[in-house]
Design an enzyme around this catalytic site. Sequence first.
Site, PDB file in Angstrom:
ATOM      1  N   ASP A 163      34.956  35.804  46.504  1.00 38.58           N
ATOM      2  CA  ASP A 163      35.687  34.870  45.652  1.00 38.58           C
ATOM      3  C   ASP A 163      37.155  34.770  46.065  1.00 38.58           C
ATOM      4  O   ASP A 163      37.676  35.637  46.766  1.00 38.58           O
ATOM      5  CB  ASP A 163      35.650  35.364  44.204  1.00 38.58           C
ATOM      6  CG  ASP A 163      34.374  34.927  43.506  1.00 38.58           C
ATOM      7  OD1 ASP A 163      33.611  34.142  44.086  1.00 38.58           O
ATOM      8  OD2 ASP A 163      34.166  35.385  42.367  1.00 38.58           O
TER       9      ASP A 163
ATOM     10  N   LYS B  67      36.474  29.513  43.607  1.00 43.30           N
ATOM     11  CA  LYS B  67      36.494  28.377  42.682  1.00 43.30           C
ATOM     12  C   LYS B  67      37.872  28.272  42.068  1.00 43.30           C
ATOM     13  O   LYS B  67      38.030  28.236  40.866  1.00 43.30           O
ATOM     14  CB  LYS B  67      35.504  28.581  41.538  1.00 43.30           C
ATOM     15  CG  LYS B  67      34.099  28.786  41.929  1.00 43.30           C
ATOM     16  CD  LYS B  67      33.219  28.642  40.721  1.00 43.30           C
ATOM     17  CE  LYS B  67      32.638  29.875  40.169  1.00 43.30           C
ATOM     18  NZ  LYS B  67      33.134  31.158  40.264  1.00 43.30           N
TER      19      LYS B  67
ATOM     20  N   MET C 154      42.929  34.250  32.556  1.00 38.75           N
ATOM     21  CA  MET C 154      42.889  32.787  32.755  1.00 38.75           C
ATOM     22  C   MET C 154      43.531  32.058  31.573  1.00 38.75           C
ATOM     23  O   MET C 154      43.014  31.050  31.094  1.00 38.75           O
ATOM     24  CB  MET C 154      41.424  32.324  32.916  1.00 38.75           C
ATOM     25  CG  MET C 154      40.774  32.893  34.151  1.00 38.75           C
ATOM     26  SD  MET C 154      39.038  32.438  34.313  1.00 38.75           S
ATOM     27  CE  MET C 154      38.251  33.629  33.251  1.00 38.75           C
TER      28      MET C 154
HETATM   29  N1  SAH Z   1      36.539  39.687  37.182  1.00 37.96           N
HETATM   30  C1  SAH Z   1      37.992  39.661  37.203  1.00 37.96           C
HETATM   31  C2  SAH Z   1      38.542  38.526  36.384  1.00 37.96           C
HETATM   32  C3  SAH Z   1      38.163  37.155  36.900  1.00 37.96           C
HETATM   33  S1  SAH Z   1      38.881  35.887  35.958  1.00 37.96           S
HETATM   34  C4  SAH Z   1      38.528  41.008  36.716  1.00 37.96           C
HETATM   35  O1  SAH Z   1      37.762  41.817  36.201  1.00 37.96           O
HETATM   36  O2  SAH Z   1      39.719  41.244  36.858  1.00 37.96           O
HETATM   37  C5  SAH Z   1      40.334  35.533  36.867  1.00 37.96           C
HETATM   38  C6  SAH Z   1      41.547  35.954  36.072  1.00 37.96           C
HETATM   39  O3  SAH Z   1      41.744  37.345  36.218  1.00 37.96           O
HETATM   40  C7  SAH Z   1      42.845  35.334  36.546  1.00 37.96           C
HETATM   41  O4  SAH Z   1      43.004  34.036  36.017  1.00 37.96           O
HETATM   42  C8  SAH Z   1      43.849  36.301  35.973  1.00 37.96           C
HETATM   43  O5  SAH Z   1      43.999  36.100  34.591  1.00 37.96           O
HETATM   44  C9  SAH Z   1      43.133  37.623  36.163  1.00 37.96           C
HETATM   45  N2  SAH Z   1      43.516  38.312  37.409  1.00 37.96           N
HETATM   46  C10 SAH Z   1      42.707  38.669  38.410  1.00 37.96           C
HETATM   47  N3  SAH Z   1      43.389  39.329  39.370  1.00 37.96           N
HETATM   48  C11 SAH Z   1      44.672  39.383  38.952  1.00 37.96           C
HETATM   49  C12 SAH Z   1      45.868  39.946  39.480  1.00 37.96           C
HETATM   50  N4  SAH Z   1      45.903  40.591  40.652  1.00 37.96           N
HETATM   51  N5  SAH Z   1      47.000  39.813  38.767  1.00 37.96           N
HETATM   52  C13 SAH Z   1      47.004  39.187  37.577  1.00 37.96           C
HETATM   53  N6  SAH Z   1      45.905  38.639  37.024  1.00 37.96           N
HETATM   54  C14 SAH Z   1      44.751  38.740  37.696  1.00 37.96           C
END
Ligand code: SAH
Length: 285
Positions: free
Chosen positions: A64, A86, A201
Site C-alpha cells: 500500500d 489508494k 484519516m
Molecule cells: N492500518 C493503518 C492505518 C491505515 S488508515 C495503521 O494501523 O496505522 C491510514 C491513516 O493512518 C492515515 O490517514 C493516517 O491517519 C494514519 N497514518 C498511517 N501512518 C501514519 C504516519 N506515519 N503518521 C501519521 N499518521 C499515519
Amino acid sequence: MDKQPNSPRERAAAQTGFARLDGEPFPAFEAGWVWLVGAGPGAPGLMSLLCYHALQSSDVVVYDALVNPGILNWVRPGTELEYAGKRGGKPSAQQRDISLRLIELAQAGKRVLRLKGGDPFMFGRGGEECQHLVKAGIPFRIVPGITAGIGGLAYAGLPSTHRDTNHSVIFLTGHDASGKMPANVNWQAIATASPVIVMYMAVKNLREIAKALIAGGRAPSDPVTIISNATLPQQSVAQTTLGEAKAFLDHDEFATPAIVVLGRIVEWRSILDWYRGPLRENPIG
Ligand code: SAH
C-alpha cells in the site's frame, strides 16, 4: 542423499537463513499462501520479526501507499513488488481488484505478501481482503503491526493511556468509503465517552468532526494534536484545540499522513518528547 524436508518446520528451516529463536525456525511461508502483514507506522525498525521474515521469503509483495519505501528494501533480490495504493491523487486500485489480484497470485503458486501500513486490521481493510481469501479457499496468515494510532503517539511523546489522564481510548476513522465523515459513528455518544480519541484519516473532515463533538458536549478547549509522518525523521507535531480546529486548518499547513489526537494526554509531551535531535538521524527508527 540428504533427506528432503517434509514437515512445515523442516521446510521452514530449509527455506530461510533467518535467525532462529531458541532453536525454532520461523514458520514456513508456503507457496500458494497469502500473508497479510502490518509493516508498522513508518520507521522500518518498527516492523516485526515475522514481517521481516515474510519480506525475506515471499515471491511477490503487494503493498500500500503508506508502506515506507525503506521497508521494501528488505526484500530478497528478485522479489516482485506490486503497488496497490489508494491515496489521493495517485491512481487507485479498487478494493475488489486488490483482493482478486491476491487470489490470482496465490493460485499461481506464489508466496504472496500483502503488506499494509500499521496494522492490517486497523482501518486497513484487512478484514475485507481476508473474507475474499476465505471465499476463494486461499490459506492465509495475519501478522499484526504497530498501528499509527499507538506507535505514532509514542514517537510524539504521548502515552496512549496514562493513569492520571485516561483509562480508555477510542479509535475512529474520519472517513467512510465515500470520503465523508462516517454517518454510522454515534458522534453524540462518542463526544464524551472517553478522555482520549485517536482519529485516523480525519484531517479532511476535521472541521465537521470538531463541530459534531462540540455539539455532543465535548469542551471546545480540549487539546487537539496532529502528528504528521509519525515515526519518520520528518515527523512533525502541531497543536490546537477542538474549538480552534477550523481556524487552525484554514491557516496552517501540515503534512499527511497525519493522526489526530483529542485529549489531554498531549500534556505529557512537554516531558516525554524524546524523538528529536540526533535520534532522528537514523531512518531505521
Ligand atoms: N492500518 C493503518 C492505518 C491505515 S488508515 C495503521 O494501523 O496505522 C491510514 C491513516 O493512518 C492515515 O490517514 C493516517 O491517519 C494514519 N497514518 C498511517 N501512518 C501514519 C504516519 N506515519 N503518521 C501519521 N499518521 C499515519
